[in-house]
Design a protein around this motif. Sequence first.
Motif, PDB file in Angstrom:
ATOM      1  N   CYS A 138       0.729  -0.756   0.180  1.00  0.00           N
ATOM      2  CA  CYS A 138       0.026  -0.349   0.054  1.00  0.00           C
ATOM      3  C   CYS A 138       0.922   1.467   0.305  1.00  0.00           C
ATOM      4  O   CYS A 138       0.631   2.253  -1.298  1.00  0.00           O
ATOM      5  CB  CYS A 138      -0.916   0.073   0.759  1.00  0.00           C
ATOM      6  SG  CYS A 138      -2.673  -1.607   1.257  1.00  0.00           S
ATOM      7  N   ALA A 148       1.342   1.982  -3.769  1.00  0.00           N
ATOM      8  CA  ALA A 148       0.496   2.555  -4.257  1.00  0.00           C
ATOM      9  C   ALA A 148       0.996   3.803  -4.018  1.00  0.00           C
ATOM     10  O   ALA A 148       0.266   5.033  -4.839  1.00  0.00           O
ATOM     11  CB  ALA A 148      -0.965   1.904  -3.958  1.00  0.00           C
ATOM     12  N   VAL A 197      -4.321   2.425  -7.885  1.00  0.00           N
ATOM     13  CA  VAL A 197      -5.231   1.972  -7.649  1.00  0.00           C
ATOM     14  C   VAL A 197      -5.326   0.679  -8.009  1.00  0.00           C
ATOM     15  O   VAL A 197      -5.980  -0.192  -7.678  1.00  0.00           O
ATOM     16  CB  VAL A 197      -6.165   3.072  -8.079  1.00  0.00           C
ATOM     17  CG1 VAL A 197      -7.573   2.239  -7.390  1.00  0.00           C
ATOM     18  CG2 VAL A 197      -6.113   4.514  -7.908  1.00  0.00           C
ATOM     19  N   HIS A 199      -2.873  -1.644  -7.646  1.00  0.00           N
ATOM     20  CA  HIS A 199      -2.065  -1.694  -7.303  1.00  0.00           C
ATOM     21  C   HIS A 199      -2.503  -2.243  -5.298  1.00  0.00           C
ATOM     22  O   HIS A 199      -2.540  -3.455  -4.633  1.00  0.00           O
ATOM     23  CB  HIS A 199      -0.317  -1.161  -6.775  1.00  0.00           C
ATOM     24  CG  HIS A 199      -0.069  -2.005  -5.516  1.00  0.00           C
ATOM     25  ND1 HIS A 199       1.379  -3.186  -6.833  1.00  0.00           N
ATOM     26  CD2 HIS A 199       1.389  -2.013  -4.775  1.00  0.00           C
ATOM     27  CE1 HIS A 199       2.163  -3.015  -6.990  1.00  0.00           C
ATOM     28  NE2 HIS A 199       2.509  -2.795  -4.976  1.00  0.00           N
ATOM     29  N   VAL A 200      -3.887  -1.413  -5.438  1.00  0.00           N
ATOM     30  CA  VAL A 200      -4.168  -1.552  -4.198  1.00  0.00           C
ATOM     31  C   VAL A 200      -5.387  -2.489  -4.571  1.00  0.00           C
ATOM     32  O   VAL A 200      -5.785  -3.540  -3.813  1.00  0.00           O
ATOM     33  CB  VAL A 200      -4.610   0.034  -3.803  1.00  0.00           C
ATOM     34  CG1 VAL A 200      -6.410  -0.437  -2.939  1.00  0.00           C
ATOM     35  CG2 VAL A 200      -4.195   0.549  -3.188  1.00  0.00           C
ATOM     36  N   ALA A 255      -4.672   1.017   2.795  1.00  0.00           N
ATOM     37  CA  ALA A 255      -5.344   1.265   1.669  1.00  0.00           C
ATOM     38  C   ALA A 255      -6.022   1.943   1.371  1.00  0.00           C
ATOM     39  O   ALA A 255      -6.063   3.142   0.113  1.00  0.00           O
ATOM     40  CB  ALA A 255      -6.140  -0.188   1.316  1.00  0.00           C
ATOM     41  N   ALA A 302      -4.011   5.027   1.035  1.00  0.00           N
ATOM     42  CA  ALA A 302      -3.560   5.351  -0.053  1.00  0.00           C
ATOM     43  C   ALA A 302      -4.074   5.922  -1.370  1.00  0.00           C
ATOM     44  O   ALA A 302      -4.045   7.167  -1.568  1.00  0.00           O
ATOM     45  CB  ALA A 302      -3.026   4.126  -0.728  1.00  0.00           C
ATOM     46  N   LEU A 303      -5.697   5.992  -1.131  1.00  0.00           N
ATOM     47  CA  LEU A 303      -6.501   6.224  -2.049  1.00  0.00           C
ATOM     48  C   LEU A 303      -6.814   7.745  -1.703  1.00  0.00           C
ATOM     49  O   LEU A 303      -7.135   8.126  -2.583  1.00  0.00           O
ATOM     50  CB  LEU A 303      -7.577   5.526  -2.187  1.00  0.00           C
ATOM     51  CG  LEU A 303      -8.141   4.252  -2.239  1.00  0.00           C
ATOM     52  CD1 LEU A 303      -9.328   3.546  -1.954  1.00  0.00           C
ATOM     53  CD2 LEU A 303      -7.799   4.447  -3.305  1.00  0.00           C
ATOM     54  N   ALA A 330     -11.283  -0.200  -6.090  1.00  0.00           N
ATOM     55  CA  ALA A 330     -11.363  -0.363  -4.318  1.00  0.00           C
ATOM     56  C   ALA A 330     -12.178  -0.939  -3.248  1.00  0.00           C
ATOM     57  O   ALA A 330     -12.112  -1.283  -2.185  1.00  0.00           O
ATOM     58  CB  ALA A 330      -9.842   0.534  -4.867  1.00  0.00           C
TER      59      ALA A 330
END
Length: 423
Positions: free
Chosen positions: A356, A359, A372, A374-375, A395, A398-399, A415
Amino acid sequence: MDEATRKLFGSALRQLRRRANLSQPQLAGQIHVSQASLSRYESGSQSVDLVTASRLDDLLNAGGALRALADQAQSLSWPDDPGEEEDMRRRALLAGAGGAVLGGALSALDPVRRDTEAALGGPVAEHDAVEWERAADEYALLVNQLPAQRLLPELLVDLDDARQHLDRAPERLKPRLARVCALFGGIAALSLVGAGYWREAGRYWRLAERAARLSGDRTLSCVIGGRRSVFSLYAPGSTPDTALALSSDALAWSDGQPNAGTASALATRAQVLAMQGDRAGARNSLNDLEAVFDRLDDDVTRGPGHREWSWPETRLRHVQSFVHSHLGAREAADAQDAALALYTYPSSLGAAQVRCHQAMSMIVSGDPTTGVRHVVDVLESLDPSFRRGFVKTSAVRALRALPERAAGLPEVRQARELLGASA
């Protein structure tokens, strides 16, 4: 019904009956069985049929916990080969009855924790300290490798067994048994945070800390407090002040000596400062952590199996990955690669967190689509129960680095669906 399942059923039944303020004769009369039979149900010496378990579940408002245990036990069959029997029983309980119990029975089993806390306030004893310590070591190797619904049922059975022996051990074993209770409580908390049961985890953290204090083991108090401070970084509603206060509490138990708890507490500080964008503070704290790591004993950094209470190099590289990724530093990619290279299990939760971090770096560097994706890959690689705990927080962070223009990407929707909630 398997012996471990009978014990789990009996423990839950006894606690639920007491919570309902019913005597054994009173409850036995309501379900039309003898008091002797009810007593054997509670001791785990007699199996319970599904009809009786359902009556008990309804009368005691168990929310399906007792019914689930009895129902799952009906489907368990054992091999004819005695050599395989014990291993099969353990796997079946973990994968079968255990999975059914956690969803509906965690609250029903919570009196086990409350009774243990109460018992720790008085005489504390243990029948065989060596066996309990060995069991605690085994659980420390399994936590965060097995989902909570597979690990916790057996762990709680052992915690209840320890509670039942508290009054019978000699005085000299009090500190050792308190230490075992601390380890069991801490492992339960770690398993719960991995599955996103944050409130329940808090209760077990408090139990673990209290038991550690009663054991007289200041290093263990520091270790448990340090781990709690780290995971507070991921809890919903937690604040930087909370995490820093917990890390300070842990350091107070260290007496200025480097140990796994000291390292965890300093790791918490470095990560909090990185999330706040304090580059100088985060780097200084990271330097302090690296200096402490260099002073840790070999059995802490390279202990057998890198147990949950140790502090291996993997953990140092993980913190470096976190700090540099959140700061957007040029060292981030190297730190991420170094951390991932040390994880024995590529699908472990720690490795998922570092992915994460990767990402986040991809998104910040201007490649949101790849980030994303990758997440999504990380989340799909995990057991669904692990998508609700601290990996979910990683996660989501990261988003949150996504630019507004990327909000409509189909990968973002995917996601969010995997996370089961709006990120």
